[in-house]
Design an enzyme around this catalytic site. Structure first.
Site, PDB file in Angstrom:
ATOM      1  CG  HIS A 118      -8.153  94.788  91.155  1.00  0.00           C
ATOM      2  ND1 HIS A 118      -8.248  94.995  89.822  1.00  0.00           N
ATOM      3  CD2 HIS A 118      -9.622  94.764  91.502  1.00  0.00           C
ATOM      4  CE1 HIS A 118      -9.718  95.371  89.437  1.00  0.00           C
ATOM      5  NE2 HIS A 118     -10.506  94.996  90.558  1.00  0.00           N
TER       6      HIS A 118
ATOM      7  CG  ASP B 173      -5.798  95.340  87.554  1.00  0.00           C
ATOM      8  OD1 ASP B 173      -5.249  94.416  88.383  1.00  0.00           O
ATOM      9  OD2 ASP B 173      -6.935  95.686  87.581  1.00  0.00           O
TER      10      ASP B 173
ATOM     11  CB  SER C 154     -12.931  93.638  88.766  1.00  0.00           C
ATOM     12  OG  SER C 154     -13.362  95.065  89.116  1.00  0.00           O
TER      13      SER C 154
END
Length: 385
Positions: free
Chosen positions: A119, A149, A229
């Site tokens: 993402h 992911d 992230s």
């Protein structure tokens, strides 16, 4: 008198030896001498600092850009807006917009392979990779797997560029209570380090609240915020044990990381340019227990009577899926797959994930009080559009 004189002579001799630096010199320092000559305090580097010094140079910031095209058709079709603003107004309105994002990653190979979250680089037209030492490089997205992911970015470097590299650990050896060190660029604050412990292991994506993923996360109380992230989660030896992912905006004091062993498996395929396939059945499900079944059966408004067993309750069957083609129905309870007892939705999900696309799976289900034998042939899960 002779004895007394001898004692006085010995005492005087001891005093002289002490003053002269003899064998008893300094044997008993006075309080004044202790205060005037303090012992220097030895300061050792903490294990957190040592781990960050080892891996920190390999942690990078990823700045992404992508272009989106806005549709003006609904506004242009409105007669009032067209009359009020005129066609020229709409023709001059920009239809393209540049969206910018930011995340973290870390270098896993000296050739410039960066591991991050899918993402973070989702639909990015441009990726800029910035190292801790200030060097910047253009990055090319090599591969993306949305289901786990995970993504791989290749830094465009020259032969003279010496790149640092993170050491990958073994997430199967991680235990609850181990130290956890998160490194990344949360909220645009570069080179941020947070410390916590491993709170739990194998936290399923369903429990976390992201049903479109196929993951068992490492849960930690180390602070993980947007921008973290894709950054590494380290153990106390400075080895990467997970990839941080900020997926719950309402999570307070809870962070999640993708186990590095799962990332090793997927990233190797992405680096080679291979497509990562995931088998699926096509059902929405939940774990059933005898207590939950009993509560349902005691409810006069219940839609269906459930067997009071441990298993997986089929909540919905998606159309045109392997489950629908095999005759699986809403309200069925899966209690066995390939001669293996099934007691939870997570267990069934892992079994399907570890199978092959196109593999026939024999299911034993309870439909009311009647057992049924069904064979479901898995298909490839397609990412959401």
């Amino acid at each position: 008198m002779r004895r007394l004189g001898a004692c006085l002579v010995v005492s005087a001799l001891c005093v002289l030896l002490t003053l002269a630096g003899g064998p008893w010199a300094g044997a008993q320092a006075s309080p004044l001498e202790t205060e005037s000559s303090p012992t220097p305090i030895s300061r050792s580097t903490s294990f957190v600092a040592a781990a960050v010094n080892q891996v920190g140079p390999a942690v990078v910031r990823l700045d992404t850009e992508r272009t989106i095209t806005r549709s003006l058709d609904p506004m242009m079709d409105d007669p009032f807006l067209r009359q009020f603003f005129g066609d020229r107004f709409f023709s001059q309105m920009p239809r393209e917009e540049r969206l910018r994002g930011q995340g973290s990653g870390f270098i896993i190979d000296r050739t410039g392979i960066v591991l991050t979250n899918a993402h973070v680089v989702d639909k990015a037209d441009r990726v800029t990779v910035t190292l801790k030492d200030g060097r910047t490089f253009d990055g090319q997205v090599r591969g993306v797997d949305e289901v786990t992911d995970l993504a791989v970015v290749k830094i465009e470097t020259s032969a003279s560029d010496a790149l640092p590299m993170a050491t990958l650990g073994n997430s199967d050896q991680v235990q609850v209570g181990d130290w956890a060190i998160a490194v990344g660029n949360p909220l645009g604050l570069d080179n941020t380090v947070t410390l916590g412990i491993i709170s739990t292991l194998k936290r399923s994506s369903t429990e976390v609240g992201i049903a479109d993923k196929r993951l068992d996360f490492i849960q930690t109380d180390a602070a993980i915020n947007p921008g973290n992230s894709g950054g590494p989660l380290l153990n106390e030896q400075g080895e990467v044990i997970g990839i941080n992912t900020a997926i719950r905006a309402d999570a307070m004091g809870i962070g999640f990381a993708i186990p590095i062993n799962k990332a090793k498996e997927i990233s190797a395929k992405l680096v080679r340019g291979e497509k990562v396939v995931h088998p699926y059945l096509g059902i929405q499900m939940t774990t059933l227990t005898p207590r939950l079944a009993r509560e349902n059966n005691e409810n006069p408004n219940a839609m269906v009577a459930l067997p009071e067993v441990n298993g997986v309750l089929v909540m919905n069957v998606l159309p045109n899926t392997p489950a629908a083609n095999a005759g699986l129905r809403r309200g069925d309870v899966v209690v066995q797959i390939e001669d293996q007892g099934i007691v939870s939705a997570d267990q069934l999900q892992r079994f399907v994930e570890n199978s092959r696309v196109g593999q026939p799976l024999k299911l034993k289900v309870l439909r009311g009080d009647r057992p049924q034998q069904l064979t479901v042939r898995t298909a490839e899960l397609q990412p959401a559009a």
